[in-house]
Design a protein around this motif. Sequence first.
Motif, PDB file in Angstrom:
ATOM      1  N   ALA A 184      44.542  26.626 131.939  1.00 49.57           N
ATOM      2  CA  ALA A 184      43.281  26.427 132.668  1.00 49.57           C
ATOM      3  C   ALA A 184      42.113  26.429 131.679  1.00 49.57           C
ATOM      4  O   ALA A 184      42.103  27.197 130.718  1.00 49.57           O
ATOM      5  CB  ALA A 184      43.101  27.527 133.704  1.00 49.57           C
ATOM      6  N   ARG A 185      41.107  25.568 131.944  1.00 49.31           N
ATOM      7  CA  ARG A 185      39.938  25.474 131.074  1.00 49.31           C
ATOM      8  C   ARG A 185      38.712  26.051 131.759  1.00 49.31           C
ATOM      9  O   ARG A 185      38.610  26.054 132.997  1.00 49.31           O
ATOM     10  CB  ARG A 185      39.679  24.009 130.682  1.00 49.31           C
ATOM     11  CG  ARG A 185      40.804  23.368 129.883  1.00 49.31           C
ATOM     12  CD  ARG A 185      40.316  22.078 129.211  1.00 49.31           C
ATOM     13  NE  ARG A 185      39.659  21.189 130.142  1.00 49.31           N
ATOM     14  CZ  ARG A 185      40.287  20.260 130.872  1.00 49.31           C
ATOM     15  NH1 ARG A 185      41.603  20.115 130.748  1.00 49.31           N
ATOM     16  NH2 ARG A 185      39.616  19.477 131.682  1.00 49.31           N
ATOM     17  N   HIS A 186      37.782  26.492 130.957  1.00 50.12           N
ATOM     18  CA  HIS A 186      36.546  27.089 131.445  1.00 50.12           C
ATOM     19  C   HIS A 186      35.851  26.157 132.448  1.00 50.12           C
ATOM     20  O   HIS A 186      35.649  24.979 132.177  1.00 50.12           O
ATOM     21  CB  HIS A 186      35.602  27.373 130.267  1.00 50.12           C
ATOM     22  CG  HIS A 186      34.299  27.996 130.669  1.00 50.12           C
ATOM     23  ND1 HIS A 186      34.159  29.334 130.907  1.00 50.12           N
ATOM     24  CD2 HIS A 186      33.076  27.442 130.871  1.00 50.12           C
ATOM     25  CE1 HIS A 186      32.895  29.590 131.238  1.00 50.12           C
ATOM     26  NE2 HIS A 186      32.227  28.456 131.217  1.00 50.12           N
ATOM     27  N   GLY A 187      35.510  26.696 133.625  1.00 51.41           N
ATOM     28  CA  GLY A 187      34.782  25.932 134.633  1.00 51.41           C
ATOM     29  C   GLY A 187      35.641  25.215 135.644  1.00 51.41           C
ATOM     30  O   GLY A 187      35.126  24.710 136.652  1.00 51.41           O
ATOM     31  N   GLN A 188      36.962  25.154 135.421  1.00 49.92           N
ATOM     32  CA  GLN A 188      37.826  24.442 136.363  1.00 49.92           C
ATOM     33  C   GLN A 188      38.068  25.268 137.631  1.00 49.92           C
ATOM     34  O   GLN A 188      37.975  26.493 137.624  1.00 49.92           O
ATOM     35  CB  GLN A 188      39.172  24.121 135.712  1.00 49.92           C
ATOM     36  CG  GLN A 188      39.126  22.995 134.693  1.00 49.92           C
ATOM     37  CD  GLN A 188      40.515  22.634 134.187  1.00 49.92           C
ATOM     38  OE1 GLN A 188      41.331  23.518 133.909  1.00 49.92           O
ATOM     39  NE2 GLN A 188      40.784  21.345 134.044  1.00 49.92           N
TER      40      GLN A 188
END
Length: 814
Positions: A184-188
């Motif tokens: 998972a990436r930041h902001g998703q």
Amino acid sequence: MTDDQGSSPIQYEVSIPSREALLAAVEAQSKPLPYDDIVRQFKLDDERQQIAVKRRLRAMERDGQLVYTKANAYGLPERMDLVKGRVIGHRDGFGFLQVEGGGKDLFLPHHQMQLVLHGDIVLAKEGGTDFKGRTEARIVRVVEAGNQDIVGRFFVEQGVSVVVPDDTRITQDILIPPEMTHGARHGQMVVAKVVSRPSRRSSPVGEVSEILGEHMAPGMEIQIAIREHGIPYEWSAEVQAEVGTIAEEVTDSDKQGRVDLTAMPLVTIDGEDARDFDDAVYCEPEGNGFRLWVAIADVSHYVRPKSALDNEAHTRGTSVYFPDNVVPMLPEKLSNGLCSLNPHVDRLCMVAEMSIDARGQLQKYRFYPAVMNSKARLTYTKVHKMLSGDPQLREQYAQQLPHIEHLKALYDVLKKARAKRGAIEFETTETRFVFNAQRKIEQIVPLHRNVAHMIIEECMIMANVAAARYVQDNQGLALYRVHETPDDERLEGFRAFLSELGLSLGGGDEPQPKDFTKLLQQVAERPDHELIQTLLLRSLKQAIYTPDNEGHFGLALDEYAHFTSPIRRYPDLLLHREIKYQLKQSKQKLAGLEGAFHYGETHMQELGAHCSSTERRADDATRQVDEWLKCEYMQDHVGAEFDGVISTVTNFGFFVRLSELMIDGLVHISGLANEYYHFDAQRHLLIGEHSRRVFRIGDNLRVKVKSVNLDERKIDFDIVDIENAGRIEDRRQAKKITDSIAAGAANKQGSRSGQAKGKGKGAPKGAPRADKSGQGKETGKKKPSAKAKAKAKARPSKGNRARKAKQAAKTKRK
């Protein structure tokens, strides 16, 4: 023997006591019953029996039937003054306990909410009252964890990963260990599965189980709502395999023996964007009245009881309709194919054939399985234009036109009958989102009902009434669509409000629908008619599904059941099965009764509660998506001005509904003129203490969009011309209102004082404890004077003096 654990029954290979027997054994004791005593009492000598009964006892604990004490014994929750309920969180960190079986909600302060998550089922004990007079609860144990899959936004800050829940009722962030982020990436937007529950000293811990995508991606609001509300959206392998065995078209063998209606000019009438057509109609004059045929797709022929398809339809309960998207109750092969009455193809159906007299009364009816062939797929707009004289459409549908006009003549009769029995009709406006190619909202347009909508509505109501009567006349069991009469408390509040306006509701202690209708007609031309209609609507109960026929109050009908949409509503499918079962019992020579089934009363009660629950779940999910989309749309209109109407008044301000867009936003009390405003709950208004300026439900205002918070789905408005907004009351009326508010506050304060004076259980923290005689220990003591109280307050307590002396000694040593 079997028991329930989750949704799967456990099969026991040995004989053990039933739940009822175990409950009776515990009830017979004056104190909780130890496990060893249960073993001895029921002579459970076999080790396998002991293991099995332990499982059953644990299942009874989960269901809240028993409580396992610290003394290793089983007791009854009601004898321990425990209540079972569902935790409802609040964005400000506190919460409420929605008590099972009804009753007043209990307040859960912040420190109690640290132990649970929104949606948990818990056992709790009532405590004292807080400073607002709310009865508090102390959580004893979590009986059943709520939704463990939490949708939220993934953030990484200083190497720490968290998921901030999208549902603002969950105020704890979910900690995600590094090995559980799964890319998972930041902001998703992600789904986090809770693997460790919260406690007083630690936040909940979770694992990313699904990555939904970027925060503002088109359609993301629907994906979030589906998961937050636990709406099933994927077809299992078993369902897909079962659907694969069904033929693509209606087979000749399926048609055998059914009543042949393929020559009858049945037509479907739906909205322009409809994809499934589950009802077709045809009408012709009969003497002074009419004969009406309502043909409904025969879903029960394909979805058999206890099949994989049936289990999935039961779980879903209903199709969920989002803007430009739908999560269907049945796979597309059925919902848009075999069970959709598409034009010019043969389809299996269940038919309600009805004779209706010139007064709009149902005289005769019969039900039977048939095969039909729709002669046209019409829309509400086309039918309305045809009846309004559109020459092109009247020529295009010349063959169907006479039958459409017969339907209109029937509608005119049914409309008069509806008015005579006093069915309640509300003036409401719905809206539709218009999307562009990127699925961004271009505009929000109002939806207007025309005569074609009303024709189909009355035909469906008549078929539903006939189906309910058929089941009742044959002593069958089905789910009725019940709308109960308003309760006394709501009626009392509504009557009090009306009296302030010089109005009254007829009907005495038990008003009938016609009394509500008469009131709406009486106030139709008043400027505050919207206010009165809104509060009338709030005084009514929500309709439910139940096997107990208690009538439909709003429609003023003694019997009513949903028969007309088995593609998208599970109760309709159950009703079709029961009608087929009754037809079988009547020994008529009919084919096409496959799928007939009769449910027991207990099972039907459970089905009613489940179907009512899935309906509310769908409503909540669609409302959430609508709110999100409206916020997204209004982001591009910050600073714009609109006309609106006050829709709700609270103690912190009021909500204004924009007249064109049907979007609600808050005018906070801090945005009003610089003065004290007081809230009158009975009159639904705010009044300025000095200015006497009043804002109440139904008032028209011009507002400007101040701000939009997409994450919290909140819109804030400012009043454009505050100096001329609202209404200035004369001094006499203003004093009457403020005196009423003051009296209400005094009554509340007196109630709290009374609670504080009672025995220990209901008393707030700090109140004197009661001794064995029920008298407070301070009873009889002389009350301290105000001066003595001030001295005592200023004087440090014994504990404080000791701490100060200790601190002084430390300082001296240093």
